[in-house]
Scaffold this active site. Structure first.
Site, PDB file in Angstrom:
ATOM      1  N   ASN A 182       0.957  -1.414  -0.118  1.00  0.00           N
ATOM      2  CA  ASN A 182      -0.230  -0.282  -0.376  1.00  0.00           C
ATOM      3  C   ASN A 182       0.859   1.133   0.121  1.00  0.00           C
ATOM      4  O   ASN A 182       0.521   2.167  -0.039  1.00  0.00           O
ATOM      5  CB  ASN A 182      -0.801  -0.305   1.282  1.00  0.00           C
ATOM      6  CG  ASN A 182      -2.245  -0.843   0.698  1.00  0.00           C
ATOM      7  OD1 ASN A 182      -2.139  -1.387   0.093  1.00  0.00           O
ATOM      8  ND2 ASN A 182      -2.687  -1.895   2.488  1.00  0.00           N
ATOM      9  N   ASP A 225      -7.594  -3.688   7.723  1.00  0.00           N
ATOM     10  CA  ASP A 225      -6.679  -5.163   7.045  1.00  0.00           C
ATOM     11  C   ASP A 225      -6.185  -6.466   8.622  1.00  0.00           C
ATOM     12  O   ASP A 225      -5.151  -6.784   7.574  1.00  0.00           O
ATOM     13  CB  ASP A 225      -5.221  -3.768   6.545  1.00  0.00           C
ATOM     14  CG  ASP A 225      -6.299  -3.122   5.314  1.00  0.00           C
ATOM     15  OD1 ASP A 225      -5.022  -2.737   4.646  1.00  0.00           O
ATOM     16  OD2 ASP A 225      -6.890  -3.331   5.043  1.00  0.00           O
ATOM     17  N   ARG A 230     -17.447   1.082  -1.548  1.00  0.00           N
ATOM     18  CA  ARG A 230     -16.698   1.637  -1.868  1.00  0.00           C
ATOM     19  C   ARG A 230     -15.901   2.840  -3.118  1.00  0.00           C
ATOM     20  O   ARG A 230     -15.510   2.715  -4.264  1.00  0.00           O
ATOM     21  CB  ARG A 230     -14.455   0.379  -2.072  1.00  0.00           C
ATOM     22  CG  ARG A 230     -14.705  -0.015  -1.120  1.00  0.00           C
ATOM     23  CD  ARG A 230     -13.615  -1.348  -1.347  1.00  0.00           C
ATOM     24  NE  ARG A 230     -12.070  -0.360  -1.192  1.00  0.00           N
ATOM     25  CZ  ARG A 230     -10.600  -1.855  -1.484  1.00  0.00           C
ATOM     26  NH1 ARG A 230     -10.819  -2.926  -1.324  1.00  0.00           N
ATOM     27  NH2 ARG A 230      -9.821  -0.962  -0.951  1.00  0.00           N
ATOM     28  N   PRO A 231     -16.623   3.504  -2.243  1.00  0.00           N
ATOM     29  CA  PRO A 231     -16.728   4.159  -3.975  1.00  0.00           C
ATOM     30  C   PRO A 231     -15.761   5.301  -4.274  1.00  0.00           C
ATOM     31  O   PRO A 231     -14.489   5.588  -2.833  1.00  0.00           O
ATOM     32  CB  PRO A 231     -18.197   5.626  -3.455  1.00  0.00           C
ATOM     33  CG  PRO A 231     -17.884   5.396  -2.709  1.00  0.00           C
ATOM     34  CD  PRO A 231     -17.408   3.795  -2.257  1.00  0.00           C
ATOM     35  N   ILE A 232     -15.393   6.348  -5.243  1.00  0.00           N
ATOM     36  CA  ILE A 232     -14.439   6.977  -5.166  1.00  0.00           C
ATOM     37  C   ILE A 232     -15.005   8.230  -5.662  1.00  0.00           C
ATOM     38  O   ILE A 232     -14.068   9.548  -5.947  1.00  0.00           O
ATOM     39  CB  ILE A 232     -13.652   7.175  -6.468  1.00  0.00           C
ATOM     40  CG1 ILE A 232     -13.703   7.205  -7.314  1.00  0.00           C
ATOM     41  CG2 ILE A 232     -12.483   5.608  -6.054  1.00  0.00           C
ATOM     42  CD1 ILE A 232     -13.041   7.019  -8.544  1.00  0.00           C
ATOM     43  N   ASP A 233     -15.914   8.815  -4.627  1.00  0.00           N
ATOM     44  CA  ASP A 233     -16.796  10.385  -4.256  1.00  0.00           C
ATOM     45  C   ASP A 233     -16.027  11.223  -4.192  1.00  0.00           C
ATOM     46  O   ASP A 233     -15.763  12.261  -4.326  1.00  0.00           O
ATOM     47  CB  ASP A 233     -17.691  10.279  -4.227  1.00  0.00           C
ATOM     48  CG  ASP A 233     -18.388   9.858  -2.559  1.00  0.00           C
ATOM     49  OD1 ASP A 233     -18.970  10.466  -2.042  1.00  0.00           O
ATOM     50  OD2 ASP A 233     -17.638   9.076  -2.377  1.00  0.00           O
ATOM     51  N   CYS A 253     -16.537  -4.033  -4.795  1.00  0.00           N
ATOM     52  CA  CYS A 253     -15.818  -5.208  -4.383  1.00  0.00           C
ATOM     53  C   CYS A 253     -15.991  -6.174  -3.563  1.00  0.00           C
ATOM     54  O   CYS A 253     -16.863  -5.992  -2.120  1.00  0.00           O
ATOM     55  CB  CYS A 253     -14.214  -3.522  -3.023  1.00  0.00           C
ATOM     56  SG  CYS A 253     -12.954  -4.941  -2.371  1.00  0.00           S
ATOM     57  N   ARG A 312      -8.117  -1.878  -7.803  1.00  0.00           N
ATOM     58  CA  ARG A 312      -8.906  -0.889  -7.918  1.00  0.00           C
ATOM     59  C   ARG A 312      -8.183   0.665  -7.209  1.00  0.00           C
ATOM     60  O   ARG A 312      -8.492   1.239  -7.262  1.00  0.00           O
ATOM     61  CB  ARG A 312     -10.473  -0.716  -6.878  1.00  0.00           C
ATOM     62  CG  ARG A 312      -9.868  -0.981  -4.984  1.00  0.00           C
ATOM     63  CD  ARG A 312     -10.993  -0.856  -4.128  1.00  0.00           C
ATOM     64  NE  ARG A 312     -11.837   0.590  -4.346  1.00  0.00           N
ATOM     65  CZ  ARG A 312     -12.885   0.580  -5.267  1.00  0.00           C
ATOM     66  NH1 ARG A 312     -13.704  -1.233  -5.206  1.00  0.00           N
ATOM     67  NH2 ARG A 312     -13.954   1.154  -5.143  1.00  0.00           N
ATOM     68  N   ARG A 320      -1.506 -11.145  -4.329  1.00  0.00           N
ATOM     69  CA  ARG A 320      -1.619  -9.919  -3.863  1.00  0.00           C
ATOM     70  C   ARG A 320      -0.917  -8.900  -3.017  1.00  0.00           C
ATOM     71  O   ARG A 320      -0.689  -7.967  -3.504  1.00  0.00           O
ATOM     72  CB  ARG A 320      -3.184  -9.740  -3.886  1.00  0.00           C
ATOM     73  CG  ARG A 320      -3.918  -9.938  -5.335  1.00  0.00           C
ATOM     74  CD  ARG A 320      -5.413  -9.410  -5.973  1.00  0.00           C
ATOM     75  NE  ARG A 320      -5.058  -7.567  -5.622  1.00  0.00           N
ATOM     76  CZ  ARG A 320      -6.148  -7.090  -5.605  1.00  0.00           C
ATOM     77  NH1 ARG A 320      -7.160  -7.777  -5.790  1.00  0.00           N
ATOM     78  NH2 ARG A 320      -6.241  -5.563  -5.810  1.00  0.00           N
TER      79      ARG A 320
HETATM   80  C1  EPZ Z   1      -6.674   1.709   1.795  1.00  0.00           C
HETATM   81  O1  EPZ Z   1      -8.082   1.491   0.088  1.00  0.00           O
HETATM   82  C2  EPZ Z   1      -5.724   0.477   1.591  1.00  0.00           C
HETATM   83  N1  EPZ Z   1      -5.394   0.610  -0.270  1.00  0.00           N
HETATM   84  C3  EPZ Z   1      -6.549  -0.692   2.028  1.00  0.00           C
HETATM   85  O2  EPZ Z   1      -6.447  -1.956   2.332  1.00  0.00           O
HETATM   86  C4  EPZ Z   1      -7.525  -0.541   3.166  1.00  0.00           C
HETATM   87  O3  EPZ Z   1      -8.190  -1.665   3.909  1.00  0.00           O
HETATM   88  C5  EPZ Z   1      -7.712   1.122   3.813  1.00  0.00           C
HETATM   89  O4  EPZ Z   1      -7.216   1.971   2.804  1.00  0.00           O
HETATM   90  C6  EPZ Z   1      -8.317   1.403   4.788  1.00  0.00           C
HETATM   91  O5  EPZ Z   1      -7.150   1.357   5.533  1.00  0.00           O
HETATM   92  C7  EPZ Z   1      -4.466   0.695  -0.365  1.00  0.00           C
HETATM   93  O6  EPZ Z   1      -3.961   1.934   0.278  1.00  0.00           O
HETATM   94  C8  EPZ Z   1      -4.169   0.771  -1.671  1.00  0.00           C
HETATM   95  P1  EPZ Z   1     -10.672   4.234   2.284  1.00  0.00           P
HETATM   96  P2  EPZ Z   1      -8.782   2.639  -0.036  1.00  0.00           P
HETATM   97  O7  EPZ Z   1     -10.777   4.480   1.081  1.00  0.00           O
HETATM   98  O8  EPZ Z   1      -8.023   3.854   0.070  1.00  0.00           O
HETATM   99  C9  EPZ Z   1     -14.969   5.132   2.260  1.00  0.00           C
HETATM  100  C10 EPZ Z   1      -5.677  -4.239   1.649  1.00  0.00           C
HETATM  101  O9  EPZ Z   1      -6.070  -5.212   2.336  1.00  0.00           O
HETATM  102  N2  EPZ Z   1     -14.889   5.835   0.690  1.00  0.00           N
HETATM  103  O10 EPZ Z   1      -9.540   5.058   3.511  1.00  0.00           O
HETATM  104  O11 EPZ Z   1      -9.475   2.212  -1.191  1.00  0.00           O
HETATM  105  C11 EPZ Z   1     -14.869   3.715   1.280  1.00  0.00           C
HETATM  106  O12 EPZ Z   1     -15.953   3.261   1.198  1.00  0.00           O
HETATM  107  C12 EPZ Z   1      -6.107  -2.924   1.340  1.00  0.00           C
HETATM  108  O13 EPZ Z   1      -4.447  -4.130   1.784  1.00  0.00           O
HETATM  109  C13 EPZ Z   1     -16.334   6.734   0.424  1.00  0.00           C
HETATM  110  O14 EPZ Z   1     -17.245   7.115   0.444  1.00  0.00           O
HETATM  111  O15 EPZ Z   1      -9.433   2.974   1.687  1.00  0.00           O
HETATM  112  C14 EPZ Z   1     -14.070   3.064   3.041  1.00  0.00           C
HETATM  113  O16 EPZ Z   1     -15.690   2.920   3.659  1.00  0.00           O
HETATM  114  C15 EPZ Z   1      -7.603  -3.348   1.590  1.00  0.00           C
HETATM  115  N3  EPZ Z   1     -15.878   7.682  -0.555  1.00  0.00           N
HETATM  116  C16 EPZ Z   1     -13.763   4.360   3.872  1.00  0.00           C
HETATM  117  O17 EPZ Z   1     -14.208   5.781   2.772  1.00  0.00           O
HETATM  118  C17 EPZ Z   1     -14.300   7.578  -1.212  1.00  0.00           C
HETATM  119  O18 EPZ Z   1     -14.309   8.369  -2.362  1.00  0.00           O
HETATM  120  C18 EPZ Z   1     -11.972   4.362   3.795  1.00  0.00           C
HETATM  121  O19 EPZ Z   1     -11.992   4.151   1.977  1.00  0.00           O
HETATM  122  C19 EPZ Z   1     -13.370   7.049  -0.794  1.00  0.00           C
HETATM  123  C20 EPZ Z   1     -13.487   6.173   0.223  1.00  0.00           C
END
Ligand code: EPZ
Length: 418
Positions: A24, A306, A123-126, A118, A94, A398
């Site tokens: 990560n 994680d 996991r949106p990217i909004d 997923c 993603r 992965r």
């Molecule tokens: C990162 O994912 C990690 N991946 C994940 O690791 C990890 O679980 C996660 O952070 C939380 O620590 C990488 O770094 C590549 P988030 P990320 O955006 O960035 C919501 C592993 O096992 N959200 O911090 O995708 C989302 O749905 C992986 O190695 C929105 O609502 O996670 C979640 O509920 C899995 N809108 C929360 O925020 C957005 O635009 C946190 O997700 C973005 C996120």
């Protein structure tokens, strides 16, 4: 037929294991190379499927990537050949969306497939898109792709809620070449975010407050080349510490940084493990039987989501009842049904899992569903009586480098079957 892992459980693990570099951290660092036409040299790059996917994506965009062996990569994008991150790559990983910020910042244009759902959540990217729009990008959705355009991004104030790790990283990479200053509030504080800021600063970026919840970025005209060593993987290290604890063994993880996982170490001690923390080593001596404890996952420095599945495998053998509350992802209990197949007594209700510890697990065929769920099944298999077969281990590849080789060195009886 996808490969499986066959594990004969019951052996206390003993010895030393090296923590690999963090997946990560590697992924955003590789994307940052798009921000300059100069070479970026990354050291300690882990040999993982996700790293290979990002490499393919970057090469499709025009990057030249030289692999010098022993974990050193030179990445250089003298000229962008494309602005598109195709669906076939984004749908497999993603984290590919992290080319969005660098592409718009460097060339004013990006076309990135929207990642689908997923196993662990919607996991949106909004927040990534809202942040880019705040920096002046025009965002259009077209046939499952995000089109982002901006003649030049300009600084702005972005408030993230919830905290998002890759969102913070994507927007930090967008802001470093923007006109003026950007503030990211309620930013992610994960060590991987700090590691990315360290590389960007070596490239000439002006960043303040990385690692805190407010990051300020003063945009610059251009960025240069740099050399950077990727930090160790705190999740991989945590997984090996649980392996030592769950088998009642004695394991030392080399290259692990304790202040990157304060909550995990605290919970391991509450569960009865004895820890010895050195400057870059952590030793765990497992209890005869774990003690129950409760935990709530949260963004850093809280308990890492994680590590939730791995810790559940340990608490499933505790001498009493534990409660795990998952607050980061809405569907991250896929491993529960599989642990139950091994005799675990776990009941879930919404984002809470109530775990009534059992004296032992019984080996069984189980199925991996996502990266960390599969790690928890391997850990349960190491502690179980009899043989466990974990299928679909491509999930593990992965994020875990040479897992069975490393566990084998600690005395585990584990082999891969095709
Ligand atoms: C990162 O994912 C990690 N991946 C994940 O690791 C990890 O679980 C996660 O952070 C939380 O620590 C990488 O770094 C590549 P988030 P990320 O955006 O960035 C919501 C592993 O096992 N959200 O911090 O995708 C989302 O749905 C992986 O190695 C929105 O609502 O996670 C979640 O509920 C899995 N809108 C929360 O925020 C957005 O635009 C946190 O997700 C973005 C996120």
């Amino acid at each position: 037929m996808p490969a499986s892992l066959v594990i004969e459980g019951g052996t206390p693990l003993r010895g030393e294991v090296w923590a690999s570099a963090a997946k990560n951290a590697a992924l955003p660092l590789m994307c940052a190379s798009l921000l300059t036409d100069a070479p970026i040299v990354l050291e300690n790059v882990p040999d993982l499927a996700d790293v290979a996917t990002i490499q393919k994506l970057l090469e499709g965009l025009g990057a030249e990537i030289g692999d010098e062996g022993s974990g050193r990569l030179t990445l250089r994008t003298e000229r962008l050949r494309s602005h598109e991150a195709p669906y076939d790559l984004v749908s497999t990983m993603r984290a590919s969306v992290m080319v969005l910020g660098p592409l718009v910042a460097r060339s004013g244009r990006a076309r990135v497939a929207l990642p689908g759902g997923c196993a662990i959540g919607l996991r949106p990217i909004d927040l990534h898109l809202k942040g880019l729009a705040t920096l002046g990008a025009e965002i259009v959705l077209d046939q499952g792709y995000v089109e982002a355009r901006a003649s030049r991004l300009r600084g702005g104030r972005i408030h993230l809620d919830p905290v998002t790790v890759t969102g913070t990283e994507n927007l930090m990479m967008a802001a470093v070449l923007a006109e003026g200053t950007t503030a990211i509030e309620n930013a992610a504080r994960e060590p991987e975010v700090e590691d990315l800021a360290r590389l960007l600063e070596k490239m000439g970026a002006k960043i303040h407050g990385a690692g805190s919840s407010r990051i300020e970025i003063e945009g610059v005209e251009a960025l240069g080349g740099a050399r950077h060593r990727i930090l160790p993987d705190r999740i991989e290290a945590g997984t090996y510490l649980v392996a030592g604890a769950i088998t009642g063994g004695d394991v030392t993880v080399r290259g692990a940084i304790a202040h990157h996982m304060p909550a995990v170490l605290e919970k391991l001690e509450e569960a009865g493990a004895i820890l010895e923390v050195g400057s870059d080593t952590i030793r765990v001596v497992g209890p005869d039987r774990p003690r129950p404890t409760d935990l709530v996952t949260a963004p850093f420095p809280g308990f890492a989501t994680d590590m939730q599945a791995q810790m559940m495998a340990l608490l499933g053998l505790a001498d009493g009842e534990s409660v795990i509350t998952e607050t980061v992802f809405e569907n991250r209990f896929m491993h529960v049904a599989e642990l139950r197949r091994m005799g675990a007594q776990i009941v879930t209700e919404g984002n809470r899992a109530v775990i009534r510890g059992v004296p032992r697990y019984l080996g069984a065929p189980v199925m991996a569903t996502d990266l960390r769920a599969s790690a928890s099944l391997v850990l349960a298999g190491l502690a179980a009586t009899g043989t466990t077969v974990v299928s679909r281990v491509y999930h593990l590849d992965r994020g875990y480098e040479r897992l069975e080789e490393k566990l084998g060195k600690l005395g585990a009886s584990i082999r891969r079957e095709r």
